[in-house]
Design a protein around this motif. Structure first.
Motif, PDB file in Angstrom:
ATOM      1  N   ASP A 295      37.012  34.197  46.753  1.00 16.63           N
ATOM      2  CA  ASP A 295      37.193  33.843  45.345  1.00 16.63           C
ATOM      3  C   ASP A 295      37.019  32.337  45.170  1.00 16.63           C
ATOM      4  OD1 ASP A 295      37.799  36.452  44.504  1.00 16.63           O
ATOM      5  OD2 ASP A 295      39.885  36.224  45.127  1.00 16.63           O
ATOM      6  N   ASP A 297      36.222  29.105  41.901  1.00 17.97           N
ATOM      7  CA  ASP A 297      36.207  28.795  40.467  1.00 17.97           C
ATOM      8  C   ASP A 297      34.768  28.604  40.008  1.00 17.97           C
ATOM      9  OD1 ASP A 297      38.963  28.819  40.363  1.00 17.97           O
ATOM     10  OD2 ASP A 297      39.150  26.678  40.799  1.00 17.97           O
ATOM     11  N   PRO A 298      34.335  29.321  38.974  1.00 15.54           N
ATOM     12  CA  PRO A 298      32.977  29.094  38.451  1.00 15.54           C
ATOM     13  C   PRO A 298      32.886  27.717  37.805  1.00 15.54           C
ATOM     14  CG  PRO A 298      34.203  30.571  37.022  1.00 15.54           C
ATOM     15  CD  PRO A 298      35.065  30.349  38.216  1.00 15.54           C
ATOM     16  N   SER A 359      29.154  34.856  39.024  1.00 14.83           N
ATOM     17  CA  SER A 359      30.487  35.421  39.167  1.00 14.83           C
ATOM     18  C   SER A 359      31.431  34.353  39.688  1.00 14.83           C
ATOM     19  CB  SER A 359      30.452  36.614  40.133  1.00 14.83           C
ATOM     20  OG  SER A 359      30.189  36.165  41.453  1.00 14.83           O
ATOM     21  N   SER A 360      32.665  34.743  39.963  1.00  7.21           N
ATOM     22  CA  SER A 360      33.649  33.830  40.526  1.00  7.21           C
ATOM     23  C   SER A 360      33.862  34.132  42.001  1.00  7.21           C
ATOM     24  CB  SER A 360      34.970  33.962  39.765  1.00  7.21           C
ATOM     25  OG  SER A 360      35.439  35.298  39.823  1.00  7.21           O
ATOM     26  N   LYS A 361      32.808  34.595  42.665  1.00  5.54           N
ATOM     27  CA  LYS A 361      32.910  34.926  44.085  1.00  5.54           C
ATOM     28  C   LYS A 361      31.709  34.390  44.861  1.00  5.54           C
ATOM     29  CE  LYS A 361      35.706  39.153  43.748  1.00  5.54           C
ATOM     30  NZ  LYS A 361      36.834  38.619  44.515  1.00  5.54           N
ATOM     31  N   SER A 398      41.243  26.145  31.657  1.00  6.03           N
ATOM     32  CA  SER A 398      40.350  27.012  30.895  1.00  6.03           C
ATOM     33  C   SER A 398      40.127  26.423  29.513  1.00  6.03           C
ATOM     34  CB  SER A 398      40.947  28.422  30.771  1.00  6.03           C
ATOM     35  OG  SER A 398      42.205  28.348  30.140  1.00  6.03           O
TER      36      SER A 398
END
Length: 822
Positions: A295, A297-298, A359-361, A398
C-alpha cells in the motif's frame, strides 16, 4: 629478536584494528538517540537512548509533560524489541522543538517512535499534530488510533542545525515516545535515479520516507543485526497468491554471501542470505511471476530499491529474469552474474523511481525471462521510499473543498490588493482581450465549419493569436498565477494522472469551469516539441469526439496545457486497474464508435490527414455522459502529401500498441492508427491490459493470446463483467473488425470509415439479437420489419454500413455523411 617481536605486535594490533573496523561497519558522526519522557536512559541492543530530561539543551520546551505506562507492545509485533522506549512519552500542548547540533552535513535519518497508550486520564490516541524538519513536512495532522509505528525519514541536512518541530492542532496535543537523528553514509542514497520511463530524477535535496523495508525469505531481520540499525520485516504477509497458491519458495544460504563494506551499508548479510525464489524447482507454475503487494499514497513518486544476491544452486539453469513494478518492466533479462563481474554471492542493488498512477498499490514482481529457455527468478530484499513533493511535503492531507475555498479567498484578497496598484495595466489588457474576442467571434460566425467549434454546443472561448505560435492558430495564453490558483499550486491531492509529458491535475478556474491541467516535466527539446505540436493540433481541429483545448501557459519555463475536464476519466480506468464501475457491452460499443469518429475526423477532416500516433485506452477520455473523446496529440504527425504513400519518421508511440509495419520500416500512415485502434478494441472486449507481466507467460501479451484462441473460442476472451450480455452475432462482427485492423500489412487494414460502418453494425446486431430473444414466437417477416424500422431510425456516422435487406444503403449513407459533417 626484540625488534622482531615489536614488529609482530604492531602487525597484530593492525590486524585487530582492521578486524574491528570491518565488524563495526559504519560509525555515524551524528548519533542522537532520545528516550522521550523517560527519567532514565534505556538500552536497545547495543544502542543507548538518552532521556530527554537530561537533554534540556536540545528540547526547546522543557515544560513538556512526561507520561509513562506499564503496558507493553504485543510480543508478536516487530516493534516488541523497542518496548522499553515505548513505555514513556513526552506530551506537548504548544509548539515545541528539538534542536540538534549537526557535526557533518549530508544525509541523516530521522526516526520517530509512536505508541498511543492510555495512562490515567490521558489517551494518546486523541493527539493530533504535525511534525516538520528543515522546512520539510514529515507528518500533517497526524493521529494514531492504536498500534505502534516507527516513522523513518531521510533528509539531506545542509546546515549546522537540524530543528524538529512538533505542532499540535487546535484543541489537541502532540506526543513522541522516542526519536533518532543519525547521519548515514553518503553512498546510501544516490544523487539521481532513473524512473521507469527512463527519465532521470535528482534526489539531492529531496526528503524520503521509508514506506516498506522487507526481507525476502519470510524472515525478520532485527536492527541489532544491521550495521545501520534498520528493521527488515518478513515478506510473507505481502506475497500475492496465484489461484490461492503462493508461487514463491523461501530459501536461505548465508554461507554463499560474499559481503563487502559497501554492501553492508546497503543491507546486512542476513538479508542477502535469504530470498524468495521462483523457478523450475521452486514451483510447478514456473511460467508465472512471483509478486508482492504494498500500500502506498497516490500522488507521490517513490524510490524503489531491489536487493539481489545469487545464493541458489542453478545447476543447468540461468539466473536471468525480469523485474517489474506494476505494469512497468524495470529491468529486462537481469543477469546478476554479469552485473557483479562474475563474483559469486556478490550483492547487487537496483534502484528505480515510479508513481502508482492507477491505484494506491505497488505490485512488485520478478519473473522468467524469455531470453533463456529455463530461468529462475529471485528477490532478496526490497525498500520503498516516498519522495517529497514539489511543496516539500511527505504527508498531504486529503483534499478538502471547503479549505480550498478559504485558500482561494485569501489568494483573492492578496490579488485584489496587487490589482489595485495595476489597474491601468489590467484595464488595457481587458480592452485588448475583448477586441480580439470580438474579432474571433465574427470569424467563427461566418465560418462554414461553425458546428465544429465549441464544446457540447457551448460557445468557444478562443481568441486569434498566441505568444510563441503562428498567428493563424487559435489559442489562449493563461498567466501562471491563474493556473497556480486553479490547481492550488499544483497540489498532489489534485493530481489525476501521469504521462510521458508530465502530470495532469484537476483545476477550477475563477468562473467555476472545471479543467484538466497538464504540466510538462521540463523544457527539454522533446517536451517542447510535443508541447507545441499538441497546442497547434488542437487549435486547428475541433470535434465533439476530440478533447477540447482551453489554453496554455509558457511562463517561467513552464509547459502547461489546459483542457476541458473529462469527469469520468480514462477509458482504461473503466476496464481494469481501478475501482471505477465497469462499462456495459453497449457502453463499450458506443465508446468505440465515438473514438472511431474522432480518429476518422483526424484522418479525413482536412486536406492532409492527421495521424495520432499514440492511440490507446489511456488516451481515450470519457465525459460525464460516458461520451468518448480522443486526447493527447503530442506525438501527432501531419500525413503524407498527395503524391506520397507515407511519412518517414522516427518510431514513437506506446509499447503494445505500435504498428509492427511502422516499427520495422519507420513509414507512418493512417493505417498505423488503425492497428493501434484494433489493439484498443480487443482491450475493451477483454477488459485487461495489453501487456500484463503478472499473468502466465502465454497470456502476458493480449494480442498474441487472443490470436491463439481463434474465432472458435470467442466467448473465452470476453471480459467476465460483460460475457452474459454480449450477443454472439454482435461479438462476431466486432471481433472480425478488430482482427482486420491488426492485419500485418497496412494496405490490408480497413479505414476508420470502414471500422465505423462495422461498429455501427455490431451495435445494431446487439440490439436486434435482444429483440429476437423477446419475440421468439414472431414470424421471420415480422422480425425483418422490426429490424428495418430500428435501422431506419438510427443515426449513423461516416463510413458505417449494415448489410441489411430492405434498407436503402444510399439513404443510410447520405444520413451518415450529414451526421459526421456536423
Amino acid at each position: 629478536m626484540r625488534a622482531s617481536n615489536d614488529h609482530f605486535l604492531i602487525w597484530i594490533l593492525c590486524a585487530l584494528c582492521l578486524s574491528s573496523s570491518l565488524s563495526s561497519g559504519f560509525t555515524p558522526d551524528d548519533n542522537f538517540l532520545i528516550d522521550c519522557g523517560s527519567s532514565s536512559n534505556s538500552t536497545v541492543g547495543d544502542r543507548l537512548f538518552i532521556s530527554d530530561d537530561f537533554s534540556s539543551n536540545i528540547l526547546s520546551n522543557p515544560n513538556g509533560k512526561s507520561l509513562s505506562t506499564t503496558s507493553n507492545v504485543s510480543s508478536s509485533s516487530p516493534l516488541f524489541l523497542f518496548s522499553s522506549l515505548l513505555r514513556t512519552a513526552k506530551i506537548f500542548e504548544t509548539t515545541s522543538k528539538y534542536n540538534f547540533k549537526i557535526k557533518k552535513q549530508g544525509r541523516h535519518w530521522i526516526r520517530l517512535y509512536f505508541y498511543p497508550f492510555v495512562s490515567g486520564n490521558m489517551d494518546l490516541s486523541l493527539a493530533r499534530f504535525s511534525v516538520s524538519a528543515q522546512n520539510i513536512t514529515l507528518l500533517k495532522e497526524f493521529q494514531m488510533d492504536s498500534g505502534s509505528v516507527i516513522k523513518e525519514y531521510s533528509l539531506n541536512v545542509t546546515s549546522s542545525n537540524l530543528v524538529l518541530t512538533f505542532t499540535p492542532m487546535v484543541n489537541s496535543f502532540a506526543f513522541i515516545n522516542a526519536l533518532e537523528v543519525v547521519s548515514v553514509p553518503n553512498e546510501l542514497i544516490p544523487s539521481s535515479v532513473p524512473t521507469v520511463e527512463k527519465l532521470v530524477r535528482s534526489l539531492g535535496n529531496r526528503a524520503l520516507e521509508t514506506v516498506a523495508r522487507v526481507n525476502m525469505g519470510n524472515e525478520t531481520v532485527s536492527p541489532n543485526d544491521d550495521t545501520l540499525s534498520r528493521l527488515w520485516v518478513a515478506d510473507g504477509p505481502f506475497l500475492m497468491h496465484n489461484d490461492q497458491v503462493i508461487v514463491g519458495k523461501f530459501v536461505s544460504n548465508l554461507t554463499k554471501v560474499n559481503m563487502t563494506r559497501d554492501s553492508e551499508i546497503m543491507a546486512p548479510r542476513s538479508v542477502y542470505g535469504t530470498a524468495t525464489q521462483l523457478g523450475a524447482d521452486a514451483d510447478a507454475n514456473a511460467n508465472v511471476n512471483v509478486s508482492w503487494s504494498f500500500d502506498v499514497d497516490p500522488g507521490y513518486e517513490y524510490l524503489i530499491r531491489y536487493h539481489f544476491c545469487d545464493i541458489i544452486d542453478l545447476s543447468l539453469r540461468s539466473l536471468s529474469f525480469n523485474v517489474y513494478v506494476n505494469s512497468w518492466k524495470v529491468k529486462d533479462h537481469l543477469d546478476i552474474g554479469k552485473l557483479t563481474s562474475g563474483i559469486l554471492g556478490a550483492p547487487y542493488v537496483l534502484d528505480t523511481i515510479a508513481s502508482p498512477i492507477d491505484s494506491s498499490k505497488f505490485k512488485i514482481s520478478v519473473g522468467p525471462s524469455n531470453f533463456h529457455e529455463y530461468s529462475a527468478a529471485i528477490l532478496n530484499g526490497l525498500e520503498i521510499m516516498k519522495i517529497s513533493n514539489s511543496r516539500g511535503s511527505l504527508d498531504e492531507p486529503s483534499f478538502d473543498l471547503d479549505s480550498k475555498k478559504v485558500s482561494n479567498v485569501k489568494v483573492g484578497l492578496i490579488a485584489g490588493l496587487v490589482a489595485g496598484l495595476l489597474v491601468a495595466a489590467v484595464l488595457a489588457t481587458l480592452v485588448i482581450v475583448l477586441c480580439r474576442r470580438r474579432r474571433r467571434l465574427a470569424l467563427v460566425r461566418h465560418s462554414k465549419e461553425e458546428d465544429n467549434y465549441g464544446v457540447n454546443g457551448r460557445e468557444s472561448k478562443y481568441i486569434i493569436g498566441s505568444v510563441g505560435f503562428s498567428s493563424s492558430k487559435i489559442g489562449y495564453r493563461y498567466p501562471l498565477a491563474a493556473i497556480l490558483e486553479a490547481t492550488d499550486h499544483f497540489s498532489e491531492s489534485l493530481a489525476i494522472g501521469l504521462g510521458g509529458f508530465g502530470k495532469v491535475y484537476k483545476g477550477m478556474l475563477r468562473d467555476n469551469t472545471e479543467v484538466a491541467v497538464k504540466r510538462g516535466t521540463s523544457k527539454s527539446q522533446q517536451g517542447l516539441a510535443e508541447f507545441r505540436t499538441e497546442i497547434e493540433m488542437l487549435s486547428q481541429f475541433r470535434h465533439r469526439h476530440l478533447v477540447s483545448l482551453i489554453g496554455y501557459c509558457d511562463e517561467q519555463d513552464e509547459m502547461i496545457i489546459i483542457y476541458e475536464y473529462m469527469e469520468k476519466g480514462t477509458l482504461k480506468d473503466h476496464l481494469y486497474g481501478s475501482e471505477l464501475p465497469s462499462l456495459s457491452w453497449k457502453q463499450r460499443l458506443e465508446v468505440c464508435i465515438g473514438s472511431a469518429r474522432g480518429l476518422h475526423y483526424l484522418h479525413t477532416g482536412s486536406t492532409k490527414a492527421i495521424i495520432h500516433r499514440d492511440v490507446k485506452t489511456a488516451n481515450i477520455l470519457l465525459d460525464q455522459n460516458y461520451m468518448a473523446k480522443v486526447a493527447d496529440f503530442g506525438l501527432s504527425k501531419i500525413g503524407p502529401e498527395f503524391d506520397k504513400t507515407h511519412v518517414s519518421t522516427a518510431v514513437k508511440g506506446s509499447f503494445g500498441y505500435l504498428d509492427p509495419e511502422y516499427l520495422t520500416t519507420q513509414q507512418l500512415t493512417e493505417k498505423s492508427d488503425v492497428y493501434s485502434f484494433g489493439v484498443v478494441m480487443f482491450e475493451i472486449l477483454c477488459g485487461r491490459p495489453v501487456i500484463d507481466p503478472s499473468l502466465p507467460r502465454e497470456k502476458v501479451n493480449l494480442i498474441e493470446w487472443v490470436m491463439r484462441k481463434g474465432r472458435d473460442q470467442l466467448e473465452a476472451i470476453v471480459d467476465a463483467c460483460i460475457v452474459e450480455e454480449v450477443e454472439l452475432e454482435s461479438l462476431r462482427k466486432y471481433v472480425e473488425t478488430a482482427d482486420k485492423c491488426l492485419a500485418e500489412c497496412g494496405m490490408d487494414r480497413p479505414t476508420m470509415g470502414n471500422i465505423l460502418w462495422n461498429l455501427e453494425c455490431a451495435l445494431q446486431l446487439q440490439g436486434n439479437e435482444r429483440s429476437l430473444h423477446l419475440k421468439e414466437s414472431s414470424s421471420q417477416a415480422d422480425l425483418s420489419n422490426s429490424w428495418e424500422a430500428s435501422v431506419s431510425t438510427t443515426q449513423f456516422s461516416t463510413g458505417s454500413a449494415v448489410d441489411i435487406a430492405g434498407v436503402s444503403m444510399s439513404k443510410v449513407f447520405a444520413q451518415m455523411v450529414r451526421e459526421d459533417m456536423r
